[in-house]
Design a protein around this motif. Structure first.
Motif, PDB file in Angstrom:
ATOM      1  N   VAL A  35       0.845  -1.200   0.000  1.00 41.27           N
ATOM      2  CA  VAL A  35       0.000   0.000   0.000  1.00 41.27           C
ATOM      3  C   VAL A  35       0.880   1.251   0.000  1.00 41.27           C
ATOM      4  CG1 VAL A  35      -1.665   1.342   1.368  1.00 41.27           C
ATOM      5  CG2 VAL A  35      -1.975  -1.128   1.070  1.00 41.27           C
ATOM      6  N   TYR A  36       1.933   1.240   0.810  1.00 41.47           N
ATOM      7  CA  TYR A  36       2.851   2.386   0.877  1.00 41.47           C
ATOM      8  C   TYR A  36       3.514   2.653  -0.483  1.00 41.47           C
ATOM      9  CZ  TYR A  36       6.817   5.284   2.050  1.00 41.47           C
ATOM     10  OH  TYR A  36       7.745   6.303   2.060  1.00 41.47           O
ATOM     11  N   VAL A  37       3.992   1.596  -1.131  1.00 41.02           N
ATOM     12  CA  VAL A  37       4.647   1.759  -2.436  1.00 41.02           C
ATOM     13  C   VAL A  37       3.645   2.299  -3.462  1.00 41.02           C
ATOM     14  CG1 VAL A  37       5.699   0.499  -4.361  1.00 41.02           C
ATOM     15  CG2 VAL A  37       6.481   0.079  -2.025  1.00 41.02           C
ATOM     16  N   ILE A  38       2.433   1.794  -3.443  1.00 39.50           N
ATOM     17  CA  ILE A  38       1.410   2.283  -4.366  1.00 39.50           C
ATOM     18  C   ILE A  38       1.136   3.770  -4.125  1.00 39.50           C
ATOM     19  CG2 ILE A  38      -1.052   2.132  -4.963  1.00 39.50           C
ATOM     20  CD1 ILE A  38      -0.762  -0.942  -4.518  1.00 39.50           C
ATOM     21  N   LEU A  39       1.040   4.163  -2.856  1.00 42.72           N
ATOM     22  CA  LEU A  39       0.830   5.575  -2.541  1.00 42.72           C
ATOM     23  C   LEU A  39       2.006   6.429  -3.005  1.00 42.72           C
ATOM     24  CD1 LEU A  39      -0.746   5.336   1.027  1.00 42.72           C
ATOM     25  CD2 LEU A  39      -1.899   5.955  -1.100  1.00 42.72           C
ATOM     26  N   CYS A  40       3.218   5.916  -2.855  1.00 44.06           N
ATOM     27  CA  CYS A  40       4.410   6.647  -3.315  1.00 44.06           C
ATOM     28  C   CYS A  40       4.386   6.825  -4.828  1.00 44.06           C
ATOM     29  CB  CYS A  40       5.687   5.920  -2.904  1.00 44.06           C
ATOM     30  SG  CYS A  40       6.078   6.045  -1.160  1.00 44.06           S
ATOM     31  N   VAL A  41       4.081   5.765  -5.552  1.00 44.42           N
ATOM     32  CA  VAL A  41       4.052   5.842  -7.011  1.00 44.42           C
ATOM     33  C   VAL A  41       2.992   6.833  -7.465  1.00 44.42           C
ATOM     34  CG1 VAL A  41       3.564   4.536  -9.117  1.00 44.42           C
ATOM     35  CG2 VAL A  41       5.048   3.561  -7.364  1.00 44.42           C
ATOM     36  N   ARG A  42       1.830   6.797  -6.840  1.00 43.27           N
ATOM     37  CA  ARG A  42       0.777   7.759  -7.182  1.00 43.27           C
ATOM     38  C   ARG A  42       1.233   9.191  -6.901  1.00 43.27           C
ATOM     39  NH1 ARG A  42      -4.845   6.400  -4.825  1.00 43.27           N
ATOM     40  NH2 ARG A  42      -5.310   8.193  -6.120  1.00 43.27           N
ATOM     41  N   SER A  43       1.964   9.390  -5.813  1.00 42.64           N
ATOM     42  CA  SER A  43       2.487  10.709  -5.475  1.00 42.64           C
ATOM     43  C   SER A  43       3.515  11.163  -6.510  1.00 42.64           C
ATOM     44  CB  SER A  43       3.113  10.675  -4.086  1.00 42.64           C
ATOM     45  OG  SER A  43       3.769  11.888  -3.803  1.00 42.64           O
ATOM     46  N   PHE A  44       4.376  10.250  -6.934  1.00 39.19           N
ATOM     47  CA  PHE A  44       5.377  10.582  -7.960  1.00 39.19           C
ATOM     48  C   PHE A  44       4.699  10.978  -9.267  1.00 39.19           C
ATOM     49  CE2 PHE A  44       8.800   7.552  -6.054  1.00 39.19           C
ATOM     50  CZ  PHE A  44       8.943   8.400  -4.965  1.00 39.19           C
ATOM     51  N   ILE A  45       3.668  10.234  -9.648  1.00 34.60           N
ATOM     52  CA  ILE A  45       2.945  10.529 -10.889  1.00 34.60           C
ATOM     53  C   ILE A  45       2.263  11.899 -10.787  1.00 34.60           C
ATOM     54  CG2 ILE A  45       0.972   9.843 -12.319  1.00 34.60           C
ATOM     55  CD1 ILE A  45       1.761   6.901 -11.658  1.00 34.60           C
ATOM     56  N   ALA A  46       1.644  12.177  -9.648  1.00 34.84           N
ATOM     57  CA  ALA A  46       0.983  13.474  -9.453  1.00 34.84           C
ATOM     58  C   ALA A  46       1.999  14.617  -9.477  1.00 34.84           C
ATOM     59  CB  ALA A  46       0.204  13.469  -8.148  1.00 34.84           C
ATOM     60  N   ALA A  47       3.159  14.410  -8.872  1.00 33.12           N
ATOM     61  CA  ALA A  47       4.187  15.459  -8.850  1.00 33.12           C
ATOM     62  C   ALA A  47       4.702  15.732 -10.265  1.00 33.12           C
ATOM     63  CB  ALA A  47       5.334  15.038  -7.941  1.00 33.12           C
ATOM     64  N   ARG A  48       4.885  14.686 -11.034  1.00 34.01           N
ATOM     65  CA  ARG A  48       5.355  14.865 -12.413  1.00 34.01           C
ATOM     66  C   ARG A  48       4.299  15.591 -13.243  1.00 34.01           C
ATOM     67  NH1 ARG A  48       8.654  10.779 -16.043  1.00 34.01           N
ATOM     68  NH2 ARG A  48      10.174  11.555 -14.572  1.00 34.01           N
ATOM     69  N   ALA A  49       3.048  15.229 -13.068  1.00 32.80           N
ATOM     70  CA  ALA A  49       1.960  15.882 -13.811  1.00 32.80           C
ATOM     71  C   ALA A  49       1.865  17.363 -13.418  1.00 32.80           C
ATOM     72  CB  ALA A  49       0.634  15.171 -13.556  1.00 32.80           C
ATOM     73  N   ALA A  50       2.072  17.662 -12.154  1.00 36.51           N
ATOM     74  CA  ALA A  50       2.017  19.057 -11.686  1.00 36.51           C
ATOM     75  C   ALA A  50       3.171  19.870 -12.255  1.00 36.51           C
ATOM     76  CB  ALA A  50       2.037  19.092 -10.162  1.00 36.51           C
ATOM     77  N   ARG A  51       4.327  19.268 -12.414  1.00 33.68           N
ATOM     78  CA  ARG A  51       5.470  19.973 -13.000  1.00 33.68           C
ATOM     79  C   ARG A  51       5.245  20.276 -14.476  1.00 33.68           C
ATOM     80  NH1 ARG A  51       8.951  16.380 -10.207  1.00 33.68           N
ATOM     81  NH2 ARG A  51       9.233  15.209 -12.147  1.00 33.68           N
ATOM     82  N   LYS A  52       4.585  19.351 -15.176  1.00 33.56           N
ATOM     83  CA  LYS A  52       4.337  19.547 -16.616  1.00 33.56           C
ATOM     84  C   LYS A  52       3.257  20.591 -16.863  1.00 33.56           C
ATOM     85  CE  LYS A  52       5.909  15.118 -18.318  1.00 33.56           C
ATOM     86  NZ  LYS A  52       5.558  13.894 -19.051  1.00 33.56           N
ATOM     87  N   ALA A  53       2.364  20.747 -15.902  1.00 35.70           N
ATOM     88  CA  ALA A  53       1.238  21.689 -16.097  1.00 35.70           C
ATOM     89  C   ALA A  53       1.639  23.119 -15.869  1.00 35.70           C
ATOM     90  CB  ALA A  53       0.110  21.316 -15.151  1.00 35.70           C
TER      91      ALA A  53
END
Length: 126
Positions: A108-126
């Motif tokens: 669960v922790y790893v899944i939450l981390c990956v989702r956070s990484f994806i959200a951070a990358r999307a926020a940087r691109k926007a």
């Protein structure tokens, strides 16, 4: 993500202590989840920083610790269960439950981390 890491660290330390006490304080290996929790906690505290580079570094270290813990916990749970069954014994239920709980929590922790990484990358691109 640092706060989530600290919550999981506390939960893993508690799991390790409960497992250790549940075995009558005889099996030091029951503390393995606690050591993963301590490692996550230390790196989680170090990730609380105004420096973006430092946050990224410790976030990646934490997800690596989580992945290693997940794989190790899952493999050991399966190995211990199959080994006991092959010998005609009943698997140690406390150890089995502790390993599966650790693996599940860290998944669960790893899944939450990956989702956070994806959200951070999307926020940087926007």
């Amino acid at each position: 993500m640092a706060k989530v890491t600290l919550v999981f660290a506390v939960l893993l330390v508690a799991l390790g202590l409960v497992g250790y006490i549940g075995t009558g304080s005889q099996h030091m290996t029951a503390l393995i989840p606690a050591w993963f929790g301590v490692a996550l906690g230390i790196c989680g505290l170090l990730s609380i920083s105004p420096s973006e580079g430092r946050r990224k570094l410790f976030a990646h270290i934490n997800v690596t610790i989580g992945m290693v813990g997940f794989i190790g916990g899952a493999v050991e749970a399966i190995r211990g269960y199959l080994s006991a069954k092959a010998k005609g014994l009943v698997p140690d239920q406390i150890a089995f439950a502790s390993k599966l709980t650790m693996a599940g929590m860290l998944l669960v922790y790893v899944i939450l981390c990956v989702r956070s990484f994806i959200a951070a990358r999307a926020a940087r691109k926007a």
